[in-house]
Design a protein around this motif. Structure first.
Motif, PDB file in Angstrom:
ATOM      1  N   LEU A 183      -3.508  27.655 -30.404  1.00  0.00           N
ATOM      2  CA  LEU A 183      -3.050  28.163 -31.692  1.00  0.00           C
ATOM      3  C   LEU A 183      -1.551  28.022 -31.894  1.00  0.00           C
ATOM      4  N   GLY A 184      -0.857  27.645 -30.828  1.00  0.00           N
ATOM      5  CA  GLY A 184       0.573  27.527 -30.929  1.00  0.00           C
ATOM      6  C   GLY A 184       1.251  28.882 -30.995  1.00  0.00           C
ATOM      7  N   ARG A 185       2.410  28.913 -31.572  1.00  0.00           N
ATOM      8  CA  ARG A 185       3.162  30.166 -31.644  1.00  0.00           C
ATOM      9  C   ARG A 185       2.852  30.895 -32.940  1.00  0.00           C
ATOM     10  N   ILE A 186       2.403  32.131 -32.791  1.00  0.00           N
ATOM     11  CA  ILE A 186       2.155  32.997 -33.937  1.00  0.00           C
ATOM     12  C   ILE A 186       3.357  33.917 -34.102  1.00  0.00           C
ATOM     13  N   LYS A 187       3.951  33.881 -35.270  1.00  0.00           N
ATOM     14  CA  LYS A 187       5.175  34.630 -35.477  1.00  0.00           C
ATOM     15  C   LYS A 187       4.874  36.007 -36.060  1.00  0.00           C
ATOM     16  N   PHE A 188       5.136  37.032 -35.276  1.00  0.00           N
ATOM     17  CA  PHE A 188       5.109  38.420 -35.723  1.00  0.00           C
ATOM     18  C   PHE A 188       5.839  39.244 -34.670  1.00  0.00           C
ATOM     19  N   ASP A 189       6.415  40.334 -35.112  1.00  0.00           N
ATOM     20  CA  ASP A 189       7.103  41.221 -34.183  1.00  0.00           C
ATOM     21  C   ASP A 189       6.088  41.932 -33.304  1.00  0.00           C
ATOM     22  N   SER A 190       6.329  41.935 -32.005  1.00  0.00           N
ATOM     23  CA  SER A 190       5.406  42.603 -31.090  1.00  0.00           C
ATOM     24  C   SER A 190       6.194  43.359 -30.024  1.00  0.00           C
ATOM     25  N   ASN A 191       5.675  44.526 -29.672  1.00  0.00           N
ATOM     26  CA  ASN A 191       6.278  45.354 -28.646  1.00  0.00           C
ATOM     27  C   ASN A 191       5.180  45.887 -27.743  1.00  0.00           C
ATOM     28  N   MET A 192       5.390  45.789 -26.452  1.00  0.00           N
ATOM     29  CA  MET A 192       4.415  46.284 -25.500  1.00  0.00           C
ATOM     30  C   MET A 192       5.113  47.174 -24.493  1.00  0.00           C
ATOM     31  N   SER A 193       4.523  48.332 -24.217  1.00  0.00           N
ATOM     32  CA  SER A 193       5.060  49.266 -23.242  1.00  0.00           C
ATOM     33  C   SER A 193       3.985  49.616 -22.229  1.00  0.00           C
ATOM     34  N   LEU A 194       4.345  49.571 -20.961  1.00  0.00           N
ATOM     35  CA  LEU A 194       3.420  49.922 -19.894  1.00  0.00           C
ATOM     36  C   LEU A 194       4.056  50.981 -19.003  1.00  0.00           C
ATOM     37  N   GLY A 195       3.261  51.951 -18.590  1.00  0.00           N
ATOM     38  CA  GLY A 195       3.770  53.016 -17.735  1.00  0.00           C
ATOM     39  C   GLY A 195       2.792  53.365 -16.634  1.00  0.00           C
ATOM     40  N   LEU A 196       3.312  53.606 -15.455  1.00  0.00           N
ATOM     41  CA  LEU A 196       2.491  53.978 -14.303  1.00  0.00           C
ATOM     42  C   LEU A 196       3.136  55.188 -13.627  1.00  0.00           C
ATOM     43  N   THR A 197       2.319  56.215 -13.345  1.00  0.00           N
ATOM     44  CA  THR A 197       2.808  57.416 -12.669  1.00  0.00           C
ATOM     45  C   THR A 197       1.818  57.824 -11.586  1.00  0.00           C
ATOM     46  N   ILE A 198       2.323  58.003 -10.379  1.00  0.00           N
ATOM     47  CA  ILE A 198       1.528  58.488  -9.259  1.00  0.00           C
ATOM     48  C   ILE A 198       2.194  59.750  -8.734  1.00  0.00           C
ATOM     49  N   SER A 199       1.438  60.825  -8.616  1.00  0.00           N
ATOM     50  CA  SER A 199       2.037  62.089  -8.181  1.00  0.00           C
ATOM     51  C   SER A 199       1.099  62.850  -7.255  1.00  0.00           C
ATOM     52  N   LYS A 200       1.710  63.686  -6.419  1.00  0.00           N
ATOM     53  CA  LYS A 200       0.970  64.547  -5.512  1.00  0.00           C
ATOM     54  C   LYS A 200       1.707  65.871  -5.390  1.00  0.00           C
ATOM     55  N   GLN A 201       0.953  66.971  -5.470  1.00  0.00           N
ATOM     56  CA  GLN A 201       1.557  68.297  -5.399  1.00  0.00           C
ATOM     57  C   GLN A 201       0.701  69.218  -4.550  1.00  0.00           C
ATOM     58  N   THR A 202       1.370  70.023  -3.725  1.00  0.00           N
ATOM     59  CA  THR A 202       0.694  70.996  -2.862  1.00  0.00           C
ATOM     60  C   THR A 202       1.280  72.369  -3.116  1.00  0.00           C
ATOM     61  N   ASP A 203       0.421  73.346  -3.404  1.00  0.00           N
ATOM     62  CA  ASP A 203       0.835  74.722  -3.655  1.00  0.00           C
ATOM     63  C   ASP A 203       0.080  75.656  -2.712  1.00  0.00           C
TER      64      ASP A 203
END
Length: 270
Positions: A183-203
């Motif tokens: 398709l070649g280059r399609i012109k439009f504004d694009s934004n992508m955000s990716l997030g990764l969170t790994i957590s551990k808690q002991t109470d």
């Protein structure tokens, strides 16, 4: 620097025999022993006195020491200069003591002491390719003691909490469009955000009655893994997804609870 000017607040609760007076004091200062290091310290005291005809009470809260240490400019050191645009490390430590007593008789009722490393260690790193990562560890311990001269005297409760989290975030922008196969280059504004969170808690919390050995009231551990993503094709079309994985374990009762999450969303603005 904060001069720490004391403040006073007087509240009438609405009854002729009830009145609360609060005095607050604070002092904050900091030094920079090096160009890339900042050390901030604070002292805070709050006294709240409630006078009633039945149960007068004075609550005194003191936080000291309260220290924060920040180290910046790490991106100039060693191999970090090749991969990082900025990097910093921070740590904090504080002790907070709360005392409850009768202002008329001077009898002490309850005392709480909490020692916290918030954070114990926090490292933030901004990569040259736009990736942002961080590692954070927190730790706290507290003791609560009943000081009344009654049958409940010498009752103590202690608790502890430790946590660690690792996160990564990346944002991609393609203002000139995206090139697709066939398709070649399609012109439009694009934004992508990716997030990764790994957590551990002991109470964990324990209670000692009448000076006897501590008994475990609660002991829990929580592990979570989360992925977030969002994509906008333009100002009118956007979408995203969230994937979550959580394991909660009750170490005292020997029980485990699992939670799995998957959500997908889309928005179209007309």
């Amino acid at each position: 620097e904060d001069p720490g000017v004391p403040t006073r607040q007087v509240n009438n609760v609405g009854q002729r025999d009830s009145r609360t007076i609060t005095d607050s004091y604070s002092l904050r200062s900091g030094i920079s022993p090096f160009k890339t290091m900042n050390i901030d310290g604070a002292y805070t005291k709050r006294i709240s006195t409630k006078r009633t005809s039945t149960e007068p009470n004075r609550a005194t809260s003191v936080t000291f020491p309260d220290v924060d240490v920040n180290l910046t400019g790490l991106e100039r050191i060693g191999f970090l200069s090749k991969i990082a645009s900025s990097s910093s490390i921070s740590s904090g430590y504080s002790i907070k003591e709360d005392l409850s007593e009768n202002p008329e008789t001077g009898e002490k009722i309850k005392k709480d002491v909490k020692k916290a490393y918030d954070p114990l260690f926090n490292w933030s790193l901004n990569w040259k390719n736009g990736l942002r990562t961080s590692i954070r560890m927190n730790s706290s311990n507290s003791i609560s003691e009943d000081l009344r001269e009654s049958g409940t005297s010498n009752n103590r409760r202690r608790s502890s909490s430790q946590s660690i989290s690792v996160s990564a975030n990346y944002t991609f922008k393609a203002p000139k469009g995206v090139k697709l196969p066939f398709l070649g280059r399609i012109k439009f504004d694009s934004n992508m955000s990716l997030g990764l969170t790994i957590s551990k808690q002991t109470d964990k919390s324990e209670t000692s009655k009448q000076g006897l050995p501590y008994n475990v009231d609660s002991h829990k551990e929580n592990f979570s893994f989360n992925i977030n993503g969002s994509y906008s094709f333009s100002t009118t079309i956007s979408g995203g997804l969230k994937i979550g994985w959580t394991d909660s374990e009750d170490l005292k009762l020997k029980k485990t609870h699992h939670t799995r999450e998957l959500s997908i969303w889309a928005e179209i603005h007309f």
